[in-house]
Write a protein that holds these residues in place. Structure first.
Motif, PDB file in Angstrom:
ATOM      1  N   ARG A  44       0.827  -1.216   0.000  1.00  0.00           N
ATOM      2  CA  ARG A  44       0.000   0.000   0.000  1.00  0.00           C
ATOM      3  C   ARG A  44       0.860   1.266   0.000  1.00  0.00           C
ATOM      4  NH1 ARG A  44      -3.321  -2.013   5.086  1.00  0.00           N
ATOM      5  NH2 ARG A  44      -1.248  -2.859   5.422  1.00  0.00           N
ATOM      6  N   GLN A  45       1.978   1.218   0.695  1.00  0.00           N
ATOM      7  CA  GLN A  45       2.852   2.401   0.756  1.00  0.00           C
ATOM      8  C   GLN A  45       3.637   2.596  -0.537  1.00  0.00           C
ATOM      9  OE1 GLN A  45       4.783   0.989   4.304  1.00  0.00           O
ATOM     10  NE2 GLN A  45       3.779   2.501   5.613  1.00  0.00           N
ATOM     11  N   THR A  46       4.130   1.502  -1.126  1.00  0.00           N
ATOM     12  CA  THR A  46       4.913   1.646  -2.363  1.00  0.00           C
ATOM     13  C   THR A  46       4.038   2.082  -3.532  1.00  0.00           C
ATOM     14  OG1 THR A  46       4.662  -0.723  -2.832  1.00  0.00           O
ATOM     15  CG2 THR A  46       6.674  -0.026  -1.673  1.00  0.00           C
ATOM     16  N   LEU A  47       2.770   1.686  -3.534  1.00  0.00           N
ATOM     17  CA  LEU A  47       1.872   2.083  -4.620  1.00  0.00           C
ATOM     18  C   LEU A  47       1.736   3.600  -4.708  1.00  0.00           C
ATOM     19  CD1 LEU A  47      -0.970  -0.600  -4.398  1.00  0.00           C
ATOM     20  CD2 LEU A  47       0.576  -0.201  -6.329  1.00  0.00           C
ATOM     21  N   GLU A  48       1.937   4.285  -3.590  1.00  0.00           N
ATOM     22  CA  GLU A  48       1.885   5.752  -3.591  1.00  0.00           C
ATOM     23  C   GLU A  48       3.033   6.347  -4.400  1.00  0.00           C
ATOM     24  OE1 GLU A  48       1.904   6.929   0.467  1.00  0.00           O
ATOM     25  OE2 GLU A  48      -0.039   6.004   0.938  1.00  0.00           O
ATOM     26  N   HIS A  49       4.090   5.545  -4.639  1.00  0.00           N
ATOM     27  CA  HIS A  49       5.255   5.996  -5.420  1.00  0.00           C
ATOM     28  C   HIS A  49       5.278   5.337  -6.803  1.00  0.00           C
ATOM     29  CE1 HIS A  49       7.036   7.880  -1.826  1.00  0.00           C
ATOM     30  NE2 HIS A  49       6.553   6.835  -1.177  1.00  0.00           N
ATOM     31  N   ASN A  50       4.162   4.767  -7.212  1.00  0.00           N
ATOM     32  CA  ASN A  50       4.043   4.099  -8.522  1.00  0.00           C
ATOM     33  C   ASN A  50       4.978   2.900  -8.665  1.00  0.00           C
ATOM     34  OD1 ASN A  50       2.037   5.900  -9.534  1.00  0.00           O
ATOM     35  ND2 ASN A  50       3.650   7.393  -9.984  1.00  0.00           N
ATOM     36  N   ILE A  51       5.215   2.229  -7.556  1.00  0.00           N
ATOM     37  CA  ILE A  51       5.943   0.963  -7.584  1.00  0.00           C
ATOM     38  C   ILE A  51       5.193  -0.034  -6.702  1.00  0.00           C
ATOM     39  CG2 ILE A  51       8.232   1.920  -8.061  1.00  0.00           C
ATOM     40  CD1 ILE A  51       8.869   1.789  -5.119  1.00  0.00           C
ATOM     41  N   THR A  52       5.417  -1.304  -6.943  1.00  0.00           N
ATOM     42  CA  THR A  52       4.763  -2.312  -6.118  1.00  0.00           C
ATOM     43  C   THR A  52       5.598  -3.582  -6.097  1.00  0.00           C
ATOM     44  OG1 THR A  52       2.646  -3.403  -5.654  1.00  0.00           O
ATOM     45  CG2 THR A  52       3.380  -3.394  -7.956  1.00  0.00           C
ATOM     46  N   TRP A  53       5.236  -4.481  -5.177  1.00  0.00           N
ATOM     47  CA  TRP A  53       5.914  -5.764  -5.046  1.00  0.00           C
ATOM     48  C   TRP A  53       5.142  -6.835  -5.802  1.00  0.00           C
ATOM     49  CZ3 TRP A  53      10.619  -5.650  -3.284  1.00  0.00           C
ATOM     50  CH2 TRP A  53      10.998  -4.710  -2.321  1.00  0.00           C
TER      51      TRP A  53
END
Length: 244
Positions: A44-53
């Motif tokens: 959820r936090q990385t999606l705010e930076h347009n990246i994901t796991w």
């Protein structure tokens, strides 16, 4: 690094009194989210930076299944780099008496959600908290055998509740499909003690078929599973399971 005592839920116990495999995976997911959130690196936090796991590989090696009588399971987890291409997350777990129950390893790739391509860990400044080598020796890579001849086949529907925060089928569902596609006598007498998976493509809202083949083994009953699109040969994942 995070270490938490996890309650063994009554609903998570199978007919033989052991923790269900899928519930153990759910505990690992919760632990990973708690640990990653400390560093701003949860999905959820990385999606705010347009990246994901995105999960690429998984290995679960169980020495003994937790039981309801254990009450709780102590799980320790941490992440570290693996060849600078993956973030390797390790899980180790014990019962309250200190008996070692097993381990699991998950290889995650960091994906740019705009460019739709992987990011090397050292090229992402957010990753500094996960760039320290923790383990003295890293596990061997996962290599699931190819399915040569299907002996069993089941079809499955991706349900709304099967989806995760990436809007893809959660990886625990992949394992449930595979482990349910074994001969009926296997789960009655045995348990999956060593399971590996390679995840090739995300599964959208569709129908999936799981093809299973039993392989010769002196370590128990061994199966290889291939998850594919219902209508074509698109392979979503390869999974192997050893039952004892």
């Amino acid at each position: 690094m995070t270490e938490v005592d996890n309650l063994v839920p009554f609903s998570g116990i199978d007919p033989r009194g052991r923790l269900k495999f899928s519930v153990l995976l759910e505990m690992f997911q919760e632990m990973a989210d708690i640990d990653a959130s400390k560093y701003g690196l949860s999905v959820r936090q990385t999606l705010e930076h347009n990246i994901t796991w995105v999960l690429r590989k998984y290995r679960i090696d169980i020495s003994r299944y937790p039981r309801k009588e254990d009450g709780t399971i102590k799980i320790k987890t941490y992440a570290e780099p693996f060849r600078n291409l993956f973030s390797l997350r390790t899980f180790k777990f014990w019962n309250p008496a200190g008996e070692y129950l097993g381990s699991a390893y998950a290889w995650w790739v960091l994906i740019d959600t705009v460019k739709l391509r992987p990011i090397r860990l050292d090229k992402c400044e957010l990753m500094s908290a996960f760039m320290t080598q923790v383990s003295e020796e890293l596990p061997s890579d996962v290599k699931v055998p190819e399915l040569a001849e299907a002996q069993l086949e089941e079809t499955w529907k991706v349900r709304w509740q099967d989806l995760d925060v990436n809007d893809h089928t959660n990886h625990a569902v992949y394992f449930s499909w595979a482990l349910d596609t074994v001969p009926d006598d296997v789960p009655e007498k045995m348990t999956p003690m060593f399971v590996e998976g390679e995840f090739l493509h995300p599964v959208p809202r569709t129908r999936v078929r799981c093809l299973t083949q039993e392989l010769p083994s002196d370590k128990g009953r061994c199966f290889v599973h291939s998850l594919r699109h219902i209508d074509d040969e698109t392979e979503y994942a390869k999974i192997s399971s050893v039952w004892r």
